[in-house]
Motif scaffolding. Sequence first.
Motif, mmCIF file in Angstrom:
data_model
loop_
_atom_site.group_PDB
_atom_site.id
_atom_site.type_symbol
_atom_site.label_atom_id
_atom_site.label_comp_id
_atom_site.label_asym_id
_atom_site.label_seq_id
_atom_site.Cartn_x
_atom_site.Cartn_y
_atom_site.Cartn_z
ATOM 1 N N GLN A 71 45.902 33.722 48.825
ATOM 2 C CA GLN A 71 47.338 33.591 48.653
ATOM 3 C C GLN A 71 47.631 33.518 47.162
ATOM 4 O O GLN A 71 46.833 32.986 46.385
ATOM 5 N N GLY A 72 48.778 34.041 46.752
ATOM 6 C CA GLY A 72 49.137 33.983 45.346
ATOM 7 C C GLY A 72 48.358 35.003 44.534
ATOM 8 O O GLY A 72 47.813 35.974 45.063
ATOM 9 N N ASP A 73 48.278 34.767 43.203
ATOM 10 C CA ASP A 73 47.706 35.762 42.299
ATOM 11 C C ASP A 73 46.783 35.089 41.292
ATOM 12 O O ASP A 73 47.215 34.664 40.217
ATOM 13 N N LEU A 74 45.493 34.973 41.643
ATOM 14 C CA LEU A 74 44.509 34.418 40.724
ATOM 15 C C LEU A 74 44.371 35.283 39.478
ATOM 16 O O LEU A 74 44.233 34.770 38.361
ATOM 17 N N ASP A 75 44.398 36.610 39.644
ATOM 18 C CA ASP A 75 44.236 37.491 38.494
ATOM 19 C C ASP A 75 45.323 37.258 37.446
ATOM 20 O O ASP A 75 45.057 37.299 36.236
ATOM 21 N N ALA A 76 46.542 37.019 37.880
ATOM 22 C CA ALA A 76 47.630 36.753 36.937
ATOM 23 C C ALA A 76 47.364 35.473 36.152
ATOM 24 O O ALA A 76 47.610 35.413 34.942
ATOM 25 N N ALA A 77 46.855 34.446 36.843
ATOM 26 C CA ALA A 77 46.539 33.186 36.167
ATOM 27 C C ALA A 77 45.414 33.375 35.158
ATOM 28 O O ALA A 77 45.445 32.816 34.056
ATOM 29 N N LEU A 78 44.414 34.168 35.512
ATOM 30 C CA LEU A 78 43.307 34.438 34.596
ATOM 31 C C LEU A 78 43.774 35.236 33.382
ATOM 32 O O LEU A 78 43.402 34.929 32.237
ATOM 33 N N ARG A 79 44.582 36.265 33.608
ATOM 34 C CA ARG A 79 45.069 37.072 32.492
ATOM 35 C C ARG A 79 45.910 36.239 31.530
ATOM 36 O O ARG A 79 45.821 36.391 30.304
ATOM 37 N N ALA A 80 46.720 35.342 32.076
ATOM 38 C CA ALA A 80 47.563 34.496 31.237
ATOM 39 C C ALA A 80 46.728 33.591 30.340
ATOM 40 O O ALA A 80 47.174 33.193 29.256
ATOM 41 N N ALA A 81 45.509 33.267 30.802
ATOM 42 C CA ALA A 81 44.608 32.417 30.029
ATOM 43 C C ALA A 81 43.638 33.228 29.171
ATOM 44 O O ALA A 81 42.740 32.663 28.544
ATOM 45 N N GLY A 82 43.809 34.558 29.173
ATOM 46 C CA GLY A 82 42.980 35.407 28.342
ATOM 47 C C GLY A 82 41.643 35.774 28.936
ATOM 48 O O GLY A 82 40.713 36.149 28.210
ATOM 49 N N HIS A 83 41.516 35.705 30.266
ATOM 50 C CA HIS A 83 40.266 36.031 30.940
ATOM 51 C C HIS A 83 40.415 37.315 31.756
ATOM 52 O O HIS A 83 41.519 37.664 32.182
ATOM 53 N N PRO A 84 39.324 38.029 31.999
ATOM 54 C CA PRO A 84 39.398 39.244 32.828
ATOM 55 C C PRO A 84 39.699 38.887 34.275
ATOM 56 O O PRO A 84 39.491 37.745 34.706
ATOM 57 N N PRO A 85 40.187 39.837 35.057
ATOM 58 C CA PRO A 85 40.505 39.567 36.466
ATOM 59 C C PRO A 85 39.257 39.254 37.272
ATOM 60 O O PRO A 85 38.138 39.602 36.898
ATOM 61 N N ALA A 86 39.454 38.561 38.383
ATOM 62 C CA ALA A 86 38.349 38.184 39.273
ATOM 63 C C ALA A 86 38.160 39.246 40.346
ATOM 64 O O ALA A 86 39.043 40.066 40.600
ATOM 65 N N GLY A 87 37.006 39.233 40.972
ATOM 66 C CA GLY A 87 36.797 40.076 42.139
ATOM 67 C C GLY A 87 37.505 39.489 43.344
ATOM 68 O O GLY A 87 38.074 38.397 43.298
ATOM 69 N N LEU A 88 37.474 40.210 44.441
ATOM 70 C CA LEU A 88 38.081 39.725 45.674
ATOM 71 C C LEU A 88 37.234 38.624 46.287
ATOM 72 O O LEU A 88 36.012 38.587 46.099
ATOM 73 N N PRO A 89 37.834 37.705 47.029
ATOM 74 C CA PRO A 89 37.046 36.673 47.694
ATOM 75 C C PRO A 89 36.218 37.262 48.834
ATOM 76 O O PRO A 89 36.572 38.288 49.417
ATOM 77 N N GLY A 90 35.093 36.603 49.143
ATOM 78 C CA GLY A 90 34.241 37.051 50.237
ATOM 79 C C GLY A 90 33.208 38.049 49.785
ATOM 80 O O GLY A 90 33.009 38.292 48.589
ATOM 81 N N ALA A 91 32.514 38.649 50.747
ATOM 82 C CA ALA A 91 31.458 39.625 50.483
ATOM 83 C C ALA A 91 31.920 40.992 50.933
ATOM 84 O O ALA A 91 32.293 41.163 52.101
ATOM 85 N N ASP A 92 31.904 41.978 50.027
ATOM 86 C CA ASP A 92 32.347 43.311 50.425
ATOM 87 C C ASP A 92 31.389 43.946 51.430
ATOM 88 O O ASP A 92 31.779 44.781 52.237
ATOM 89 N N ASP A 93 30.108 43.521 51.398
ATOM 90 C CA ASP A 93 29.116 44.016 52.353
ATOM 91 C C ASP A 93 28.178 42.869 52.716
ATOM 92 O O ASP A 93 27.171 42.649 52.037
ATOM 93 N N PRO A 94 28.490 42.076 53.763
ATOM 94 C CA PRO A 94 27.632 40.949 54.135
ATOM 95 C C PRO A 94 26.190 41.353 54.391
ATOM 96 O O PRO A 94 25.281 40.512 54.312
#
Length: 209
Positions: free
Chosen positions: A89-112
């Motif tokens: 929910q919400g936008d973690l990437d926006a919070a990271l960018r505002a703090a000068g950090h690169p965006p995060a990957g998606l939660p979970g495993a793309d291939d379990p």
Amino acid sequence: MATLPKSILWTRTDTAGAEHAVLDDRGGLRARGVALAVDPIPYTCRYQLTTGPDWVTTRVEVEAEGAGWQRGVRLEAGDGRWRATASEQGDLDAALRAAGHPPAGLPGADDPGRLVDAVDVDLGGSVLFNILPVRRLGLVSATPETARRVTVAWVLVPSLTVVAAEQVYTALGPGRIRFASDTFTADLDVDADGWVVRYPGLAERVAPR
């Protein structure tokens, strides 16, 4: 929710933060914990962990939350594979960018399926999860220089992206375990039960003493 008989508190030494866990380690491990830190952005991370009597992880649930975002991931082991369920929910990437950090990957495993060799789970920034291979492999009482390589399902924080990672735990003698992953190495001080007392560059236990 059942009460748990033990409590451990660590303070972070690499950044402002702490981790508190309540647990029952009789016949395996049941634990609930909360970790807080300000790096890379302020977050609260809550987890629940369950193993079998052999200390093999069967279920982990993690939630991470900060200003304007919340993520969750659940890992369940069964039939020789991991099932991963994620939410956001919400936008973690926006919070990271505002703090000068690169965006995060998606939660979970793309291939379990890539986690098929993982027996343990490791949670980024958490000290508690080091107990899993230490107790499962009997490293507290192992002959010095006994080394064991493990594959873990590594949950990155705060993104809660799950990836497979190889780690090596080496017994160094009474109260010392060496942890290595890729090029990183740390000599952990542990108590007689294997719980981390001091993790150089990450955390120190403040209770119980």
